[in-house]
Design a protein around this motif. Structure first.
Motif, PDB file in Angstrom:
ATOM      1  N   UNK A 189       3.581  -0.119  -7.693  1.00  0.00           N
ATOM      2  CA  UNK A 189       2.960  -0.870  -8.932  1.00  0.00           C
ATOM      3  C   UNK A 189       2.827  -2.316  -8.582  1.00  0.00           C
ATOM      4  N   UNK A 190       2.071  -3.015  -9.356  1.00  0.00           N
ATOM      5  CA  UNK A 190       1.592  -4.560  -9.084  1.00  0.00           C
ATOM      6  C   UNK A 190       3.167  -5.345  -9.423  1.00  0.00           C
ATOM      7  N   UNK A 191       3.785  -4.564 -10.565  1.00  0.00           N
ATOM      8  CA  UNK A 191       5.153  -5.266 -10.681  1.00  0.00           C
ATOM      9  C   UNK A 191       6.101  -5.233  -9.477  1.00  0.00           C
ATOM     10  N   UNK A 192       5.994  -4.060  -8.886  1.00  0.00           N
ATOM     11  CA  UNK A 192       6.824  -4.109  -7.567  1.00  0.00           C
ATOM     12  C   UNK A 192       6.550  -4.772  -6.617  1.00  0.00           C
ATOM     13  N   UNK A 193       5.158  -5.055  -6.331  1.00  0.00           N
ATOM     14  CA  UNK A 193       4.553  -6.057  -5.454  1.00  0.00           C
ATOM     15  C   UNK A 193       5.154  -7.500  -5.624  1.00  0.00           C
ATOM     16  N   UNK A 194       4.911  -7.880  -7.195  1.00  0.00           N
ATOM     17  CA  UNK A 194       5.390  -9.067  -7.532  1.00  0.00           C
ATOM     18  C   UNK A 194       6.773  -9.375  -7.471  1.00  0.00           C
ATOM     19  N   UNK A 195       7.580  -8.284  -7.604  1.00  0.00           N
ATOM     20  CA  UNK A 195       8.989  -8.664  -7.537  1.00  0.00           C
ATOM     21  C   UNK A 195       9.376  -8.811  -5.791  1.00  0.00           C
ATOM     22  N   UNK A 240     -11.306  -7.516   1.004  1.00  0.00           N
ATOM     23  CA  UNK A 240     -11.837  -6.269   1.570  1.00  0.00           C
ATOM     24  C   UNK A 240     -11.313  -4.965   0.866  1.00  0.00           C
ATOM     25  N   UNK A 241     -10.245  -5.014   0.499  1.00  0.00           N
ATOM     26  CA  UNK A 241      -9.622  -3.788  -0.153  1.00  0.00           C
ATOM     27  C   UNK A 241      -9.940  -3.662  -1.589  1.00  0.00           C
ATOM     28  N   UNK A 242     -10.581  -4.855  -2.101  1.00  0.00           N
ATOM     29  CA  UNK A 242     -10.889  -4.677  -3.727  1.00  0.00           C
ATOM     30  C   UNK A 242      -9.803  -4.754  -4.626  1.00  0.00           C
ATOM     31  N   UNK A 243      -8.467  -4.943  -4.088  1.00  0.00           N
ATOM     32  CA  UNK A 243      -7.575  -4.936  -5.069  1.00  0.00           C
ATOM     33  C   UNK A 243      -6.385  -5.596  -4.257  1.00  0.00           C
ATOM     34  N   UNK A 244      -4.969  -6.009  -4.821  1.00  0.00           N
ATOM     35  CA  UNK A 244      -4.079  -6.423  -4.150  1.00  0.00           C
ATOM     36  C   UNK A 244      -3.498  -5.398  -3.271  1.00  0.00           C
ATOM     37  N   UNK A 245      -2.703  -5.777  -2.527  1.00  0.00           N
ATOM     38  CA  UNK A 245      -1.933  -4.854  -1.551  1.00  0.00           C
ATOM     39  C   UNK A 245      -0.413  -5.306  -1.397  1.00  0.00           C
ATOM     40  N   UNK A 246       0.415  -4.335  -1.167  1.00  0.00           N
ATOM     41  CA  UNK A 246       1.529  -4.389  -0.814  1.00  0.00           C
ATOM     42  C   UNK A 246       1.994  -5.245   0.288  1.00  0.00           C
ATOM     43  N   UNK A 284       3.601  -5.431   4.089  1.00  0.00           N
ATOM     44  CA  UNK A 284       3.947  -4.521   5.133  1.00  0.00           C
ATOM     45  C   UNK A 284       5.311  -4.396   5.057  1.00  0.00           C
ATOM     46  N   UNK A 285       6.170  -5.347   5.056  1.00  0.00           N
ATOM     47  CA  UNK A 285       7.618  -5.489   4.809  1.00  0.00           C
ATOM     48  C   UNK A 285       8.266  -4.787   3.639  1.00  0.00           C
ATOM     49  N   UNK A 286       7.169  -4.670   2.493  1.00  0.00           N
ATOM     50  CA  UNK A 286       7.948  -3.871   1.447  1.00  0.00           C
ATOM     51  C   UNK A 286       7.936  -2.275   2.003  1.00  0.00           C
ATOM     52  N   UNK A 287       7.135  -1.876   2.631  1.00  0.00           N
ATOM     53  CA  UNK A 287       7.078  -0.436   3.113  1.00  0.00           C
ATOM     54  C   UNK A 287       8.442  -0.127   3.809  1.00  0.00           C
ATOM     55  N   UNK A 288       8.609  -1.281   4.716  1.00  0.00           N
ATOM     56  CA  UNK A 288      10.024  -0.952   5.636  1.00  0.00           C
ATOM     57  C   UNK A 288      11.309  -0.964   4.652  1.00  0.00           C
ATOM     58  N   UNK A 289      11.341  -2.015   3.793  1.00  0.00           N
ATOM     59  CA  UNK A 289      12.257  -2.108   2.701  1.00  0.00           C
ATOM     60  C   UNK A 289      12.684  -0.894   1.969  1.00  0.00           C
ATOM     61  N   UNK A 290      11.475  -0.142   1.772  1.00  0.00           N
ATOM     62  CA  UNK A 290      11.522   1.109   1.059  1.00  0.00           C
ATOM     63  C   UNK A 290      12.413   2.301   1.795  1.00  0.00           C
ATOM     64  N   UNK A 334      -3.202  -0.736   5.209  1.00  0.00           N
ATOM     65  CA  UNK A 334      -2.685  -1.327   3.862  1.00  0.00           C
ATOM     66  C   UNK A 334      -2.503  -0.518   2.861  1.00  0.00           C
ATOM     67  N   UNK A 335      -1.575  -1.017   1.973  1.00  0.00           N
ATOM     68  CA  UNK A 335      -1.299  -0.202   0.602  1.00  0.00           C
ATOM     69  C   UNK A 335      -1.729  -0.902  -0.369  1.00  0.00           C
ATOM     70  N   UNK A 336      -2.875  -0.431  -0.849  1.00  0.00           N
ATOM     71  CA  UNK A 336      -3.537  -0.974  -2.264  1.00  0.00           C
ATOM     72  C   UNK A 336      -2.419  -0.650  -3.210  1.00  0.00           C
ATOM     73  N   UNK A 337      -2.559  -1.784  -4.421  1.00  0.00           N
ATOM     74  CA  UNK A 337      -1.589  -1.473  -5.522  1.00  0.00           C
ATOM     75  C   UNK A 337      -2.114   0.006  -6.208  1.00  0.00           C
TER      76      UNK A 337
END
Length: 152
Positions: free
Chosen positions: A27-33, A56-62, A64-70, A100-103
């Motif tokens: 979620x966008x909240x997770x990305x913001x956090x 180019x993705x037409x939205x925010x993206x997470x 990369x390090x967020x994926x690792x942190x999960x 990339x990981x779009x929202x």
């Protein structure tokens, strides 16, 4: 979820796959956090309006390090060793972010146990081969070797 009585029993999983993880929505909240926690507030992650117009993705993206942190959390759902008193992140090898990981994407992890080594203080160091899949996309979000230490 796989359940092991102790570290000795866990050793039987070396060279094998763990169960495939559950899907997680990003979620966008997770990305913001994550942006607030890491102080990485680049517009591609947190400015939804600008990302919709300029990315180019037409939205925010997470991040990369967020994926690792999960990875730690995702592993917790795959197995448990009942005798373990403590677990620690030990490190990472060969980390890549192929896509990339779009929202609002959904992620899940495929994991195998590549290696298990004895370490001091009645513990083991485990090398996990991890691939974080993005639902509906060919390329994964993250491919990494994740190292953890477990102690009895």
């Amino acid at each position: 979820m796989l359940v092991f009585k102790n570290l000795e029993e866990f050793r039987s999983i070396k060279g094998k796959d763990l169960p495939i993880g559950e899907w997680y929505s990003v979620t966008q909240q997770m990305i913001n956090d994550f942006a607030n926690a890491t102080l990485d507030k680049q517009w591609i992650h947190v400015d939804e309006e600008r990302a919709a117009k300029e990315s180019p993705f037409k939205s925010t993206v997470a991040h990369g390090f967020m994926s690792v942190a999960m990875i730690s959390r995702m592993l917790e759902e795959m197995f448990v060793v009942k005798s373990v008193k403590m677990g620690l992140n030990y490190g990472l090898n060969k980390v890549r972010f192929p896509s990339p990981v779009p929202v609002n994407s959904e992620l899940r992890m495929h994991t195998s146990v590549k290696d298990i080594e004895d370490i001091n203080n009645n513990g083991i160091k485990i090398t996990f081969s991890c691939t974080i899949e993005i639902k509906g996309q060919e390329k994964p979000a993250c491919v990494a070797e994740f190292l953890a230490a477990l102690f009895e």
